[in-house]
Design a protein around this motif. Structure first.
Motif, PDB file in Angstrom:
ATOM      1  N   UNK A   1      37.844  55.348  51.357  1.00 24.12           N
ATOM      2  CA  UNK A   1      38.775  56.213  51.959  1.00 24.12           C
ATOM      3  C   UNK A   1      40.002  55.525  52.697  1.00 24.12           C
ATOM      4  N   UNK A   2      40.768  54.730  52.032  1.00 19.09           N
ATOM      5  CA  UNK A   2      41.726  53.996  52.213  1.00 19.09           C
ATOM      6  C   UNK A   2      41.582  53.078  53.381  1.00 19.09           C
ATOM      7  N   UNK A   3      40.306  52.710  53.753  1.00 16.23           N
ATOM      8  CA  UNK A   3      40.129  52.082  54.912  1.00 16.23           C
ATOM      9  C   UNK A   3      39.593  50.842  54.656  1.00 16.23           C
TER      10      UNK A   3
ATOM     11  N   UNK B   1      34.752  53.602  46.231  1.00 14.20           N
ATOM     12  CA  UNK B   1      35.038  52.556  46.375  1.00 14.20           C
ATOM     13  C   UNK B   1      35.975  51.654  45.492  1.00 14.20           C
ATOM     14  N   UNK B   2      37.210  51.105  46.188  1.00 15.57           N
ATOM     15  CA  UNK B   2      38.165  50.619  45.175  1.00 15.57           C
ATOM     16  C   UNK B   2      38.246  49.156  45.686  1.00 15.57           C
ATOM     17  N   UNK B   3      38.417  48.453  44.649  1.00 15.05           N
ATOM     18  CA  UNK B   3      38.433  46.805  44.817  1.00 15.05           C
ATOM     19  C   UNK B   3      39.822  46.473  44.793  1.00 15.05           C
ATOM     20  N   UNK B   4      40.332  45.518  45.685  1.00 14.54           N
ATOM     21  CA  UNK B   4      41.765  45.026  45.683  1.00 14.54           C
ATOM     22  C   UNK B   4      41.557  43.491  45.731  1.00 14.54           C
ATOM     23  N   UNK B   5      42.519  42.925  45.021  1.00 14.89           N
ATOM     24  CA  UNK B   5      42.850  41.268  45.075  1.00 14.89           C
ATOM     25  C   UNK B   5      44.281  41.117  45.176  1.00 14.89           C
ATOM     26  N   UNK B   6      44.828  40.731  46.352  1.00 13.63           N
ATOM     27  CA  UNK B   6      46.430  40.381  46.639  1.00 13.63           C
ATOM     28  C   UNK B   6      46.530  39.132  47.294  1.00 13.63           C
TER      29      UNK B   6
END
Length: 163
Positions: free
Chosen positions: A56-58, A1-6
């Motif tokens: 998984x990129x989703x 699981x990867x977190x993003x903030x954009x």
């Protein structure tokens, strides 16, 4: 699981499409309606921040935050508008809302601005767990649309709330 903030202007088309599909899985207005709402400059500003978790990129969990203005005693002040917490249905029960809410709360704390959200009655207790307080409907007014939801605030100056 990867977190993003954009911010909005850094989102690519694939991420926007995934956000729209995720939102539509909870609020079934149709993809074209979700896209129209997302592209409306009154709803999603170019500097709004989009917090999301990918598996998984989703995109499986999402929140939109944006700086907006409010008026108190004829003074314009800035607050953070919290919009659209949603977790993909088959990923619920895995503490993803907790993970994303913790990132949102870190951001709010750093900004030192109040954060406001609208939610259904059944979600009031969920947001209370994260330090949001329910507002009396007589204490605020939303100018741009009719409101049947519950207003909640985090990190707000209590002296302003009395005014």
């Amino acid at each position: 699981m990867k977190f993003f903030k954009n911010p909005t202007f850094r989102l690519n088309k694939k991420d926007i499409y995934q956000i729209i599909n995720l939102k539509n899985s909870e609020w079934n207005y149709g993809i074209s309606s979700q896209l129209k709402w997302f592209n409306d400059k009154k709803n999603v500003f170019k500097n709004d921040l989009h917090f999301y978790l990918k598996k998984d990129k989703k995109i499986v969990a999402y929140v939109q935050l944006g700086k907006r203005n409010y008026i108190i005693n004829s003074k314009v002040k800035i607050y953070i508008l919290f919009r659209t917490l949603v977790v993909l249905k088959n990923n619920r029960g895995k503490n993803l809302s907790k993970k994303i809410m913790n990132e949102v709360l870190k951001f709010i704390k750093i900004q030192k601005k109040p954060c406001f959200l609208l939610c259904k009655k059944k979600l009031v207790n969920f947001y209370k767990k994260y330090g949001f307080e329910k507002l009396n409907k007589k204490k605020y007014k939303i100018e741009d649309h009719k409101n049947t939801l519950h207003g909640m605030i985090h990190n707000f100056n209590q002296a302003d709330l009395i005014k």
